[in-house]
Design a protein around this motif. Structure first.
Motif, PDB file in Angstrom:
ATOM      1  N   GLU A 202       0.845  -1.089   0.078  1.00  7.93           N
ATOM      2  CA  GLU A 202      -0.051   0.005  -0.021  1.00  7.93           C
ATOM      3  C   GLU A 202       0.870   1.295   0.038  1.00  7.93           C
ATOM      4  N   ARG A 203       2.190   1.206  -0.037  1.00  9.02           N
ATOM      5  CA  ARG A 203       3.033   2.408  -0.355  1.00  9.02           C
ATOM      6  C   ARG A 203       3.899   2.202  -1.754  1.00  9.02           C
ATOM      7  N   ASP A 204       4.221   1.081  -1.854  1.00 12.90           N
ATOM      8  CA  ASP A 204       5.333   0.613  -2.809  1.00 12.90           C
ATOM      9  C   ASP A 204       4.852  -0.386  -3.873  1.00 12.90           C
ATOM     10  N   PHE A 205       3.817  -1.058  -3.471  1.00 14.25           N
ATOM     11  CA  PHE A 205       3.144  -1.900  -4.290  1.00 14.25           C
ATOM     12  C   PHE A 205       1.582  -2.269  -3.686  1.00 14.25           C
ATOM     13  N   PHE A 206       0.595  -2.389  -4.551  1.00 21.67           N
ATOM     14  CA  PHE A 206      -0.731  -2.173  -4.314  1.00 21.67           C
ATOM     15  C   PHE A 206      -1.466  -3.561  -5.138  1.00 21.67           C
ATOM     16  N   VAL A 207      -2.618  -3.625  -4.299  1.00 23.27           N
ATOM     17  CA  VAL A 207      -3.633  -4.803  -4.730  1.00 23.27           C
ATOM     18  C   VAL A 207      -4.857  -4.179  -4.819  1.00 23.27           C
TER      19      VAL A 207
ATOM     20  N   ALA B 149       5.226 -12.017  -2.947  1.00 20.09           N
ATOM     21  CA  ALA B 149       6.255 -12.554  -3.751  1.00 20.09           C
ATOM     22  C   ALA B 149       6.190 -11.688  -5.133  1.00 20.09           C
ATOM     23  N   LEU B 150       5.085 -11.214  -5.610  1.00 19.27           N
ATOM     24  CA  LEU B 150       5.363 -10.542  -7.028  1.00 19.27           C
ATOM     25  C   LEU B 150       6.474  -9.372  -6.643  1.00 19.27           C
ATOM     26  N   MET B 151       6.241  -8.651  -5.393  1.00 16.58           N
ATOM     27  CA  MET B 151       7.183  -7.517  -5.216  1.00 16.58           C
ATOM     28  C   MET B 151       8.612  -8.190  -5.084  1.00 16.58           C
ATOM     29  N   VAL B 152       8.565  -9.246  -4.553  1.00 19.03           N
ATOM     30  CA  VAL B 152      10.261  -9.834  -4.614  1.00 19.03           C
ATOM     31  C   VAL B 152      10.819 -10.260  -6.172  1.00 19.03           C
ATOM     32  N   LEU B 153       9.905 -10.623  -7.010  1.00 18.59           N
ATOM     33  CA  LEU B 153      10.208 -11.292  -8.281  1.00 18.59           C
ATOM     34  C   LEU B 153      10.440  -9.760  -8.964  1.00 18.59           C
TER      35      LEU B 153
ATOM     36  N   TRP C 229      -2.560  -6.288  -9.494  1.00 21.94           N
ATOM     37  CA  TRP C 229      -1.237  -6.028  -8.903  1.00 21.94           C
ATOM     38  C   TRP C 229      -0.475  -4.906  -9.551  1.00 21.94           C
ATOM     39  N   ARG C 230      -0.081  -3.878  -8.552  1.00 26.10           N
ATOM     40  CA  ARG C 230       0.657  -2.710  -9.210  1.00 26.10           C
ATOM     41  C   ARG C 230       2.094  -2.373  -8.513  1.00 26.10           C
TER      42      ARG C 230
ATOM     43  N   LEU D 127      -0.508  -5.315 -13.274  1.00 24.02           N
ATOM     44  CA  LEU D 127      -1.064  -6.820 -13.745  1.00 24.02           C
ATOM     45  C   LEU D 127      -2.370  -6.863 -13.638  1.00 24.02           C
ATOM     46  N   PRO D 128      -3.427  -6.501 -14.569  1.00 23.31           N
ATOM     47  CA  PRO D 128      -4.754  -6.086 -14.394  1.00 23.31           C
ATOM     48  C   PRO D 128      -5.666  -7.186 -14.200  1.00 23.31           C
ATOM     49  N   GLU D 129      -5.516  -8.602 -14.676  1.00 22.28           N
ATOM     50  CA  GLU D 129      -6.669  -9.452 -14.665  1.00 22.28           C
ATOM     51  C   GLU D 129      -5.967 -10.808 -14.218  1.00 22.28           C
TER      52      GLU D 129
END
Length: 431
Positions: free
Chosen positions: A225-230, A270-274, A247-248, A254-256
């Protein structure tokens, strides 16, 4: 070289070694890095050949590790995952390229540690963690994912400096060792952080103690909620108004994304790590990983005479997530009744773990686990909400499960949860 008795030699079986290690130290859980640190130095433990990711958190560690493992294997990397506890076989604790470590590799490592430790006493967990480290040094995978066993700051895995630290969630569990507030527990989890090194925090509301520790180290914190969002859907599979979520992070959207069988929050973390590992993320890639990632004992389904769900959830936060999955599953499958088979450890918050699920349970089958930490079935029964009437107590969870199976119809669901030990005992009957 120290003298070895036949009970713990190169010619002993893995099971003989594990029995020996269970009685080597006077405490089952004995946090601290002093003992293991001394032996690690003697063994010259170092992972300079690999990218190391350490994953801590109250819940969600195993599923986050599994998602990262699948993603990085798909990138052509060799990937090792160290985790605990195991469900069926000790060898599950270390897997390299999805293959569990073989007995002999562990035995050779045990012998080396036994020779190196001298008069330093090591707990079962410390000894087996060092063994995994020695195997990893021999196999040299590209990526090593370490799941923290308990807390973070004083956990045996924290003898290793990670290239990326991950903290999934912070909630109440293991209070006798970590403290009885989120602030105290957050500080312990934050202990895996290192100065000027990335750390991904998946908790949407991390304790101030965690943030303060990260800031004091000048760690590179990446916060939900600061650097990555759902956005969209919900954290429980099938919840929410839409069937997709997004996810952003920065310019990446990644919209769908499809709903996962593991918690959505852990996929997001995990997506933030990747992204930090510079994996090129796309909706197609991530949806493929979502389809692929299923973890034994995490809302795992079996279909026999009636449907059976296994879940290792054993604390209030895990139970709240499981309650959401259960409610949605009941609506989707139109189950007439849900029978709960439960075995728990006495040092858990039993009352607040059972409470979120109570309104969806039609009958309770309570069993007593093996071991001195186990809660008696009757003790579990006493903390159930007073309106729960259909409560049955048994000497062990296998008896409880078999009686639930006898009473269940094809239109019912049997939910087995409360401990890794509970799931391990019942999963052996099903696999």
């Amino acid at each position: 070289m120290s003298q070895h008795t036949p009970s713990h030699s190169l010619h002993s079986s893995l099971q003989e070694w594990l029995c020996y290690l269970e009685h080597l130290h006077n405490q089952e859980i004995d946090l601290g890095l002093a003992r293991i640190g001394q032996v690690a130095t003697r063994l010259d433990i170092r992972f300079d050949f690999a990218k190391v990711i350490t994953v801590a958190g109250t819940n969600g560690k195993g599923t986050t590790c599994a998602f990262l493992e699948n993603a990085l294997l798909g990138q052509g990397k060799s990937v090792a995952v160290y985790s605990s506890p195991h469900i069926e076989r000790f060898n599950e604790r270390l897997r390299i390229n999805r293959q569990d470590c073989d007995d002999q590799a562990f035995i050779c490592a045990f012998v080396e540690i036994e020779q190196a430790r001298g008069d330093i006493s090591l707990s079962y967990y410390e000894f087996t963690t060092l063994a995994a480290f020695l195997v990893l040094m021999a196999r040299k995978p590209d990526v090593i994912i370490l799941e923290v066993g308990l807390g973070g700051r004083l956990d045996a895995t924290n003898t290793i400096d990670a290239d990326i630290a991950v903290i999934t969630t912070i909630d109440l569990d293991h209070q006798a060792f970590l403290g009885d507030t989120r602030e105290a527990i957050g500080y312990e989890k934050a202990g895996i952080m290192r100065a000027n090194t990335p750390v991904v925090v998946g908790d949407k509301n991390p304790p101030q103690s965690l943030l303060d520790h990260g800031n004091s180290l000048e760690a590179e914190m990446y916060l939900r909620e600061r650097d990555f969002f759902v956005s969209g859907a919900g954290n429980t599979a099938g919840q929410g108004d839409g069937i997709n979520w997004q996810w952003r992070c920065g310019q990446t959207l990644l919209p769908e994304l499809k709903l996962p069988s593991i918690p959505q929050d852990n996929v997001a973390t995990a997506l933030m790590v990747l992204a930090l590992l510079e994996v090129e993320l796309s909706g197609e890639l991530v949806n493929g990983l979502i389809r692929q990632t299923r973890v034994p004992g995490r809302t795992e389904m079996f279909h026999l005479q009636s449907d059976i769900m296994l879940d290792v959830g054993h604390n209030p936060q895990a139970a709240r997530y499981l309650a959401g999955v259960l409610a949605q599953k009941r609506r989707q499958e139109n189950y007439r009744r849900v029978f709960a088979v439960v075995g728990m450890l006495a040092d858990k918050d039993i009352s607040n773990t059972l409470k979120p699920l109570a309104e969806d349970i039609d009958a309770w089958y309570l069993g007593t686990l093996d071991g001195p930490r186990a809660a008696k079935a009757q003790e579990i029964a006493r903390v159930l909400p007073p309106e729960q009437e259909n409560i049955n107590c048994f000497d062990n969870v296998t008896q409880a499960f078999k009686m639930a199976c006898n009473n269940a119809k094809a239109t019912d669901l049997i939910l087995v949860f409360g401990s890794f030990f509970t799931v391990a005992e019942i999963r052996r009957l099903l696999v």
